[in-house]
Design a protein around this motif. Structure first.
Motif, short mmCIF file in Angstrom:
data_model
loop_
_atom_site.label_atom_id
_atom_site.label_comp_id
_atom_site.label_asym_id
_atom_site.label_seq_id
_atom_site.Cartn_x
_atom_site.Cartn_y
_atom_site.Cartn_z
N VAL A 119 0.87 -1.18 0.00
CA VAL A 119 0.00 0.00 0.00
C VAL A 119 0.90 1.22 0.00
CG1 VAL A 119 -1.84 1.24 1.18
CG2 VAL A 119 -1.75 -1.26 1.30
N LEU A 120 0.81 2.03 -1.07
CA LEU A 120 1.69 3.17 -1.22
C LEU A 120 0.91 4.47 -1.23
CD1 LEU A 120 2.91 0.78 -3.43
CD2 LEU A 120 4.84 2.33 -3.15
N LEU A 121 1.45 5.47 -0.57
CA LEU A 121 0.90 6.81 -0.56
C LEU A 121 1.98 7.75 -1.05
CD1 LEU A 121 -1.39 8.79 0.25
CD2 LEU A 121 -0.30 8.96 2.48
N ASN A 122 1.73 8.37 -2.22
CA ASN A 122 2.73 9.27 -2.82
C ASN A 122 4.08 8.57 -2.96
OD1 ASN A 122 0.79 11.35 -2.88
ND2 ASN A 122 1.36 12.01 -0.81
N THR A 124 5.31 6.28 -1.31
CA THR A 124 5.90 5.85 -0.03
C THR A 124 5.13 4.64 0.49
OG1 THR A 124 6.57 8.11 0.50
CG2 THR A 124 6.46 6.54 2.33
N LEU A 125 5.85 3.57 0.80
CA LEU A 125 5.23 2.37 1.32
C LEU A 125 4.75 2.62 2.75
CD1 LEU A 125 4.59 -0.68 0.99
CD2 LEU A 125 6.88 -1.14 1.92
N ILE A 126 3.44 2.39 2.99
CA ILE A 126 2.89 2.61 4.33
C ILE A 126 2.39 1.32 4.97
CG2 ILE A 126 2.27 5.02 3.91
CD1 ILE A 126 -0.57 4.13 3.36
N GLY A 127 2.44 0.20 4.24
CA GLY A 127 2.03 -1.07 4.83
C GLY A 127 1.63 -2.08 3.77
N TYR A 128 1.06 -3.19 4.23
CA TYR A 128 0.64 -4.28 3.36
C TYR A 128 -0.81 -4.65 3.70
CZ TYR A 128 5.64 -4.78 2.44
OH TYR A 128 6.95 -4.54 2.10
N THR A 129 -1.54 -5.06 2.69
CA THR A 129 -2.93 -5.47 2.91
C THR A 129 -3.00 -6.81 3.64
OG1 THR A 129 -3.00 -6.57 0.74
CG2 THR A 129 -3.76 -4.28 0.85
N PRO A 130 -4.02 -6.97 4.50
CA PRO A 130 -5.06 -6.00 4.89
C PRO A 130 -4.49 -4.92 5.81
CG PRO A 130 -5.31 -8.02 6.12
CD PRO A 130 -4.22 -8.28 5.15
N LEU A 131 -4.86 -3.68 5.56
CA LEU A 131 -4.30 -2.55 6.30
C LEU A 131 -5.42 -1.58 6.67
CD1 LEU A 131 -1.71 -1.02 7.25
CD2 LEU A 131 -1.72 0.10 5.02
N ARG A 132 -5.46 -1.16 7.92
CA ARG A 132 -6.46 -0.18 8.37
C ARG A 132 -5.83 1.20 8.37
NH1 ARG A 132 -11.37 -0.66 10.38
NH2 ARG A 132 -11.17 -2.92 10.60
N GLY A 136 -7.91 11.09 6.37
CA GLY A 136 -6.88 12.04 5.98
C GLY A 136 -6.18 11.64 4.69
N TYR A 137 -6.36 10.39 4.28
CA TYR A 137 -5.78 9.93 3.02
C TYR A 137 -6.77 10.20 1.88
CZ TYR A 137 -2.47 7.39 5.97
OH TYR A 137 -1.51 7.07 6.88
N ARG A 138 -6.24 10.36 0.68
CA ARG A 138 -7.10 10.56 -0.47
C ARG A 138 -7.00 9.38 -1.42
NH1 ARG A 138 -6.70 16.39 -3.04
NH2 ARG A 138 -8.49 15.50 -4.12
N ARG A 143 0.02 -2.43 -4.89
CA ARG A 143 1.02 -2.97 -5.81
C ARG A 143 1.52 -4.32 -5.31
NH1 ARG A 143 6.24 0.64 -6.63
NH2 ARG A 143 6.74 -0.29 -4.60
N LYS A 144 1.60 -5.28 -6.22
CA LYS A 144 2.14 -6.61 -5.88
C LYS A 144 2.83 -7.16 -7.12
CE LYS A 144 0.90 -11.02 -3.71
NZ LYS A 144 1.72 -10.83 -2.49
N GLU A 145 4.00 -7.74 -6.92
CA GLU A 145 4.76 -8.28 -8.04
C GLU A 145 3.96 -9.35 -8.77
OE1 GLU A 145 9.14 -10.29 -8.99
OE2 GLU A 145 8.59 -9.73 -6.95
N GLY A 146 3.91 -9.22 -10.11
CA GLY A 146 3.17 -10.17 -10.92
C GLY A 146 1.72 -9.80 -11.13
N TYR A 147 1.28 -8.68 -10.51
CA TYR A 147 -0.11 -8.25 -10.61
C TYR A 147 -0.18 -6.80 -11.05
CZ TYR A 147 -1.23 -12.53 -8.06
OH TYR A 147 -1.36 -13.83 -7.68
N GLU A 148 -1.28 -6.46 -11.71
CA GLU A 148 -1.47 -5.08 -12.17
C GLU A 148 -1.79 -4.18 -10.97
OE1 GLU A 148 -4.06 -2.56 -15.48
OE2 GLU A 148 -4.32 -4.73 -15.26
N SER A 149 -1.09 -3.05 -10.89
CA SER A 149 -1.30 -2.12 -9.78
C SER A 149 -2.69 -1.48 -9.90
CB SER A 149 -0.22 -1.04 -9.77
OG SER A 149 1.05 -1.62 -9.59
N GLN A 150 -3.22 -1.03 -8.77
CA GLN A 150 -4.56 -0.45 -8.75
C GLN A 150 -4.59 0.76 -7.83
OE1 GLN A 150 -9.14 -1.91 -7.74
NE2 GLN A 150 -7.58 -3.41 -8.25
N THR A 151 -5.09 1.88 -8.35
CA THR A 151 -5.23 3.10 -7.56
C THR A 151 -6.64 3.15 -6.97
OG1 THR A 151 -3.66 4.31 -8.95
CG2 THR A 151 -5.15 5.62 -7.59
N ILE A 152 -6.72 3.47 -5.69
CA ILE A 152 -8.00 3.47 -4.97
C ILE A 152 -8.24 4.84 -4.35
CG2 ILE A 152 -9.29 2.47 -3.04
CD1 ILE A 152 -7.67 -0.07 -3.44
#
Length: 250
Positions: A119-122, A124-132, A136-138, A143-152
């Motif tokens: 899980v990246l913000l700007n 910057t890696l802030i953690g791994y799923t599942p993540l609470r 304040g985030y937008r 991102r995961k190796e071998g998989y298509e990245s997805q913006t949420i």
């Protein structure tokens, strides 16, 4: 005297009419006055209760309400164990429009399939799923190796949502035990083993006949069946060797 009396009576009547008209106007204004309650929630599927009675669903309700003290309950329409609710006591005055807002979603659970995605913000890696995440985030990036990245977009995250990441890596090949070759070789072992055993039994029967009768033809057939059984057993050994080889290199 009479004229003065009439003027006095006229004045009293006019004064009385003013009082009546004024009182009527006040009454009309009071009747036209609405006491309203407007409640907003940051969660799209909220249930709103007033004094234990369901008064609406969604993320906003607007109703007319009797003046006084009421108990307001708003809660997520969810069967999650951590579904949130807020209870509040409100005092509504006559002719008041009370506008209230409540936040049920103070944090967000980001889930993905497969899990353990970055899980990246700007960038910057802030953690791994599942993540609470807290408010304040937008926008975040999964991102995961071998998989298509997805913006949420955080504002689009709904409770229980699991984001599916599309696999774009190399397709996994079937393991050897799932291939047709394994099935053929396994079937070959069964057929060759059974056929070899059959001719060996026939050879033994012919040899027993030769021992009893001394018939030369029985001895020839014994040697023939032994040869066939030996060739089949050799093929069986080769087949079995290839099978072991493929199992070891798998």
């Amino acid at each position: 005297m009479t004229a003065e009396y009439l003027r006095l009576m006229k004045s009293l009547i006019n004064y009385f009419l003013v009082i009546v008209i004024s009182f009527s106007c006040v009454n009309l204004l009071a009747q036209d006055c609405e006491t309203k309650l407007i409640v907003n929630s940051d969660y799209q599927d909220t249930h709103f209760y007033l004094n234990d009675t369901l008064i609406g669903t969604g993320n906003k309700i607007e109703i007319q309400i009797e003046p006084g003290v009421h108990v307001l309950l708003i809660m997520e329409n969810s069967d999650r164990w951590d579904a949130k609710s807020i209870m509040d006591t409100i005092n509504v005055a006559r002719c008041q429009t009370l506008n209230l807002s409540y936040k049920l979603r103070s944090d967000f659970l980001i889930q993905s399939n497969p899990s353990n995605a970055e899980v990246l913000l700007n960038d910057t890696l802030i953690g791994y799923t599942p993540l609470r995440l807290k408010e304040g985030y937008r926008n975040i990036l999964l991102r995961k190796e071998g998989y298509e990245s997805q913006t949420i977009g955080i504002s689009d995250v709904l409770p229980g949502t699991v984001y599916e990441l599309d696999y774009i890596g190399m397709k996994d090949e079937k393991n050897f035990f799932q291939t047709d070759l394994f099935k053929i070789m396994l079937g070959g072992i069964v057929v060759l083993g059974g056929t070899s055993a059959y001719f060996k039994i026939k050879a033994d029967e012919k040899f027993e006949d030769y021992e009893i009768t001394g018939n030369g033809d029985s001895l020839k057939e014994t040697r023939k069946y032994d040869l066939i059984s030996g060739l089949l057993f050799g093929a069986l050994q080769i087949n079995f060797g290839f099978l072991i080889y493929h199992i070891l290199i798998e």
